[in-house]
Write a protein that holds these residues in place. Structure first.
Motif, mmCIF file in Angstrom:
data_model
loop_
_atom_site.group_PDB
_atom_site.id
_atom_site.type_symbol
_atom_site.label_atom_id
_atom_site.label_comp_id
_atom_site.label_asym_id
_atom_site.label_seq_id
_atom_site.Cartn_x
_atom_site.Cartn_y
_atom_site.Cartn_z
ATOM 1 N N SER F 38 0.830 -1.204 0.000
ATOM 2 C CA SER F 38 0.000 0.000 0.000
ATOM 3 C C SER F 38 0.866 1.255 0.000
ATOM 4 N N LEU F 54 10.184 -1.339 3.401
ATOM 5 C CA LEU F 54 10.269 -2.277 4.521
ATOM 6 C C LEU F 54 9.106 -2.209 5.496
ATOM 7 N N ALA F 55 8.695 -1.020 5.873
ATOM 8 C CA ALA F 55 7.665 -0.897 6.917
ATOM 9 C C ALA F 55 6.384 -1.616 6.490
ATOM 10 N N LEU F 58 6.828 -5.480 6.191
ATOM 11 C CA LEU F 58 6.836 -6.193 7.472
ATOM 12 C C LEU F 58 5.425 -6.284 8.042
ATOM 13 N N ILE F 62 3.603 -9.849 8.810
ATOM 14 C CA ILE F 62 3.053 -10.219 10.126
ATOM 15 C C ILE F 62 1.577 -10.621 9.979
ATOM 16 N N LYS F 83 15.576 -10.589 6.380
ATOM 17 C CA LYS F 83 16.209 -10.794 7.685
ATOM 18 C C LYS F 83 15.311 -10.276 8.815
ATOM 19 N N ALA F 84 14.737 -9.085 8.639
ATOM 20 C CA ALA F 84 13.864 -8.524 9.687
ATOM 21 C C ALA F 84 12.638 -9.404 9.901
ATOM 22 N N GLU F 87 13.096 -12.470 11.978
ATOM 23 C CA GLU F 87 13.134 -12.257 13.434
ATOM 24 C C GLU F 87 11.740 -12.285 14.062
ATOM 25 N N ASP F 90 7.379 -16.849 12.899
ATOM 26 C CA ASP F 90 7.740 -18.234 13.217
ATOM 27 C C ASP F 90 7.509 -19.180 12.043
ATOM 28 N N GLN F 224 13.934 -20.573 9.854
ATOM 29 C CA GLN F 224 15.156 -19.844 10.221
ATOM 30 C C GLN F 224 15.553 -20.113 11.679
ATOM 31 N N TYR F 229 18.484 -15.279 14.015
ATOM 32 C CA TYR F 229 17.376 -14.312 13.898
ATOM 33 C C TYR F 229 16.595 -14.300 15.204
ATOM 34 N N THR F 231 14.320 -13.120 18.384
ATOM 35 C CA THR F 231 13.101 -12.330 18.531
ATOM 36 C C THR F 231 13.451 -10.944 19.070
ATOM 37 N N PRO F 232 13.022 -9.892 18.411
ATOM 38 C CA PRO F 232 13.347 -8.534 18.882
ATOM 39 C C PRO F 232 12.758 -8.278 20.269
ATOM 40 N N ARG F 237 7.431 1.209 19.416
ATOM 41 C CA ARG F 237 7.798 1.439 18.002
ATOM 42 C C ARG F 237 6.690 2.276 17.406
#
Lengths: 238, 238, 238, 238, 238, 238
Positions: F38, F54-55, F58, F62, F83-84, F87, F90, F224, F229, F231-232, F237
């Motif tokens: 979007s 990226l935003a 992600l 999710i 990569k992000a 993290e 699952d 992964q 990777y 979990t943050p 945020r």
């Protein structure tokens, strides 16, 4: 598709389980077949064993292509005969060692291999070097169980688990690769035990990895490059 | 000392010249002997050929140790069977490819190999990778002459010279390695022609290099490490 | 052939033993000669010492070529002056450090160096990097004995043995290299003690290795590449 | 701060320009001083020249520290004596070659060096290897102008420009490094000419880079690690 | 010159100290300014956090160039947004991680990074790989203190000191790099404590390193190569 | 299984074809779904574009996991956000660039990537470096066609074919990788044209490769590593 697994040893104690496992792993449309060798070593635990399995392995690989198979798996972690067979066949020839390392390297920044005996450490390091993946190989560890004794699953799983924990804690491995195609049917249990110990890391079963690689290459309609694996010139071979 | 050269092919057209050359190169106290194979490929120009020479090569290598030889040379640039033989023998086993690359890397910051056919480029690159010397390998070039035709020395030298000049001028090679042990007796002429063209660079003959390596290791009383090349476990091998 | 060993230090306590050892190692047809320096450091245990030995080393190397020697050995594991001498001489110039590492790398998939003091670890790592062999260097260990005290052989051998065992067990070394050319006459005893402990691994003596390399290059009639080691332009040098 | 530039050659034709350039580059609070050598080669164009400059360079470097300088620059692209001086001094010792390559590697994924003569290509490659930056070094090119003739700026700039274009177009260089500290006062003109040709790439002047590195290290109050560059043991040095 | 520090997080608890430190480090003629982000993560401790800071970081970087700044620092050790900003800006864009590693690699043959949490180890290893410096990275260690708790300096210094000693003694680090730009004002105390323990090694503060790099590049009038960092094609970005 | 393809761009011109192609490639039991973004760039042709996608990528990744998908593909050759996302999710997160390079490296000793514009060469080289496969990357070539114009298939195939021939003949590529996921439905035609020209080499389609990788990982029940990777940590945020 039809995939032929060639177990490059003369011992037949794994035959039934190997066919069972591969058939269980295979996609709906994949038909599996397996054979072991008529001449060669009982098991592969050295460069010497690998050298002695090649002639019959190549003969059986050539036969398999003639019989209409779509891909060949050389069912040993050292990938015996894979390069030679790629030269003489027009179907994909897959090595479990290289396949497992490729999947592991896509899931983690480093991986360790846990294998049978110290004798094969250098062979496994060489597979990683020729695959270009040695910078990701954290260590090669071993359980000190010969190939022909890996069928005692309880002892095997305990020994593998113990070395995997050391690979993670001492060698900074972030993924684990089972370093023998005789380590059948233990990957998921090991992954669960590692999870239970707080390590959410992938455990790659090389036999399963080789089948996935075979199915993927056949599906993508690609095979080994004829520039790397040129057709051998005709000559007398006696 | 007694050094056994095993020419790992079934063609015998090189036998006489090989023994002559090695005897000419050998130190005063070194006694040379050579044999070719009873079964295997006529020549080695592929991974497939290499695979097919191994069983008889290993048999003859084991015999040679029993007969009291002090070192074995596997007389082909691809070093066939060297790793396997190192496991089963207690005397040094020498590969001409690795030996030649080691001497070349001590004389120059880079070297090129000039070999017979494009088929063996990947094999030679793999030898350099496992020897840890790929960062010094400028290129692998070839003369498009099959192994069994290299005895036309005039044609051979012209073709090698031409590729060597390209290796120097296009690939930044600072030393040259002959990439086939069948390229007998041409190194010094090539070195002279290169000198005459203004390039004072070493040309390494792999057969000569392998003999020097064999003599040096025997003289220093060292052999392959048993930690890299462990003794294979006993088992049935049929 | 005539080989000149230049011991690039001003202390003369090693002179007699060095000449004796090299003469003992030399082939029947090889005539050995040795000299130490008139000006420079008493021993080499730092980059600083190496820098201070160069002027006289190069002078003596140039003299040796004029006197008809066929090869020069710079008799220190750090290979001082080897690159510079290769530029100005038309005979092979050999470094024991590089030579020993090349032989070790042909015998094992990894090797460790055991040297005198921590001061020279970086120098030795740099030798391995420029030789292109750092991927095979498992570790550099040291015995904490200065160069001028290595003549107490019993203490030396015990200390070397102890570090070699650690190199094998902790650093995965598969071959051992003595990291000082003053470690004379101890390699075979160490190899025997390691064998007795169950480690059948080669121990490379760098002085012996440098002589083998010198003899091999002279025999093969090759020397350093003039493309890597170009002749220095003429100029005033005061 | 006080920075001492030691020009490690006996020719004094660059003295005035070197001091002028460094003084022009220096920050407000930086006091520059320079000296050339009393003994050694007129210029550095080989390993041999480098070897011959070391004794007097080190003497002058030690004197400079005693006189209270805060940093030393060895003003030659081959970084002569830098490692040795780092051992014996407690102030930063800077090499223009390494400094220039570090800045270049932070600005681009690859860089080429353009130097004086083919004689120094291997020396420059070795600097990049020991700095760990060889994977970023696209090529080393040269203008075929000896050090003592680089003062004809017009000829120099034309030759450098021509090689820089080739480095970009043929070698995939993304940044350019001037490969001789005698190439004074030409970097910005070259950068402009490259810009005018459509190549917006940085051109690094190694003398300027070495001064920036010296000022940065002194400002950050850091110097070479005593674990890499240990203090040499006391001994007789004659 | 005017340098803009962009702290790529939304927490403002560091703002005052960051400006103070950078102003203290800056040269006489350098004017510092700083800002944190309006949108994004409170701190950066993962690839996920890094991804979420980029849009606002890039917006603020573009604004800063319009406002006349001469260089931009992305004030986080993972160097977020540096590559993207280099494409769209015509002034140098500096990453503290890469800068600190470059200075460390010029001072020692190996270095370790000590950071906040294990979560960022792979990110830091990736910074070293893309900078071409991974062969010099001995290890990445962490203090297990989240970014937003590093302001308890006493606890922080003790934890960093303890990991630095391990980096030296267990990982063979010869220099130390602080692996978080929030580790402000502790480098010199750590260097003193290490000295007092007998380790005379440099400790690099990444914020300080990034400012030195910014000042050096602006002074040398160079910026990122437009061949590595090409201007993005125009297009709709919503 | 259910696989979600996220096309990380705001242009929707590829949507229909992407879904069609992936559905065509998918195994019998695999259900495909796709979405584009979007907010973000119309296409990805720079680090800047990648940062801006990226935003929203992600967020959609999710969401997809919450909706029960078994794997995510970030459908761009630069593997944005992989990569992000690894993290925070699952389920396996797949990048087409890395996947294609892994399959290519298993089929040949070297491969080249042919992409859209020179702008993305460094990005692609970085993907290969972080995958540990840069030693197998022969070259990155480009067709000078922007992403949003690749739908003119005839022009595209001609341009790709021409660069592939150069990759083989000039760069020694033994396998070819299509370097943009917008190069849909052209791999098999290119492979045939190369075959017709005498080059029997594999051509890897990165979209197809990513789907094979997704299916294989889900089938093998691996994802992964949580050690690479992690979990943050929880935090604000905004």
């Amino acid at each position: 598709m039809k995939v032929k697994v060639i177990l490059p040893i003369t011992s037949d104690i794994f035959n039934e389980e190997v066919l069972q496992e591969f058939s269980f792993y295979a996609s709906a449309g994949t038909e599996m077949s397996m054979t072991n060798l008529s001449t060669g070593p009982a098991s592969i635990e050295s460069e010497y064993d690998e050298a002695l399995c090649l002639a019959d392995f190549l003969k059986k690989a050539i036969e398999a292509e003639k019989e209409g198979y779509d891909a060949i798996i050389s069912d040993c972690f050292a990938d015996p005969g894979v390069k030679a067979a790629r030269e003489v066949l027009d179907i994909p020839v897959i090595g479990p060692g290289e396949s497992a390392m490729l999947y592991a390297s896509s899931l983690a920044s480093s991986f360790s291999v846990v294998t049978v005996l110290p004798n094969v450490i250098s062979m496994i390091r060489n597979v990683s070097k020729l695959a270009g993946l040695d910078s990701k190989l954290a260590s090669v560890r071993y359980v000190s169980i010969p190939v022909l004794e890996v069928q005692d699953k309880e002892r095997l799983v305990d020994a593998l688990y113990s070395e995997m924990i050391k690979a993670i804690e001492e060698d900074q491995a972030h993924a684990l690769v089972l370093g023998c195609t005789g380590f059948l049917g233990v990957a998921s249990e090991l992954q669960e035990r590692l999870n239970a110990s707080g390590y959410d890391v992938p455990v790659i079963d090389p036999a399963f990895a080789s089948l996935q690689m075979a199915e993927s290459l056949v599906t993508m309609k690609v095979k080994q490059s004829r520039l790397t694996y040129m057709t051998p010139p005709s000559k007398v071979r006696i």
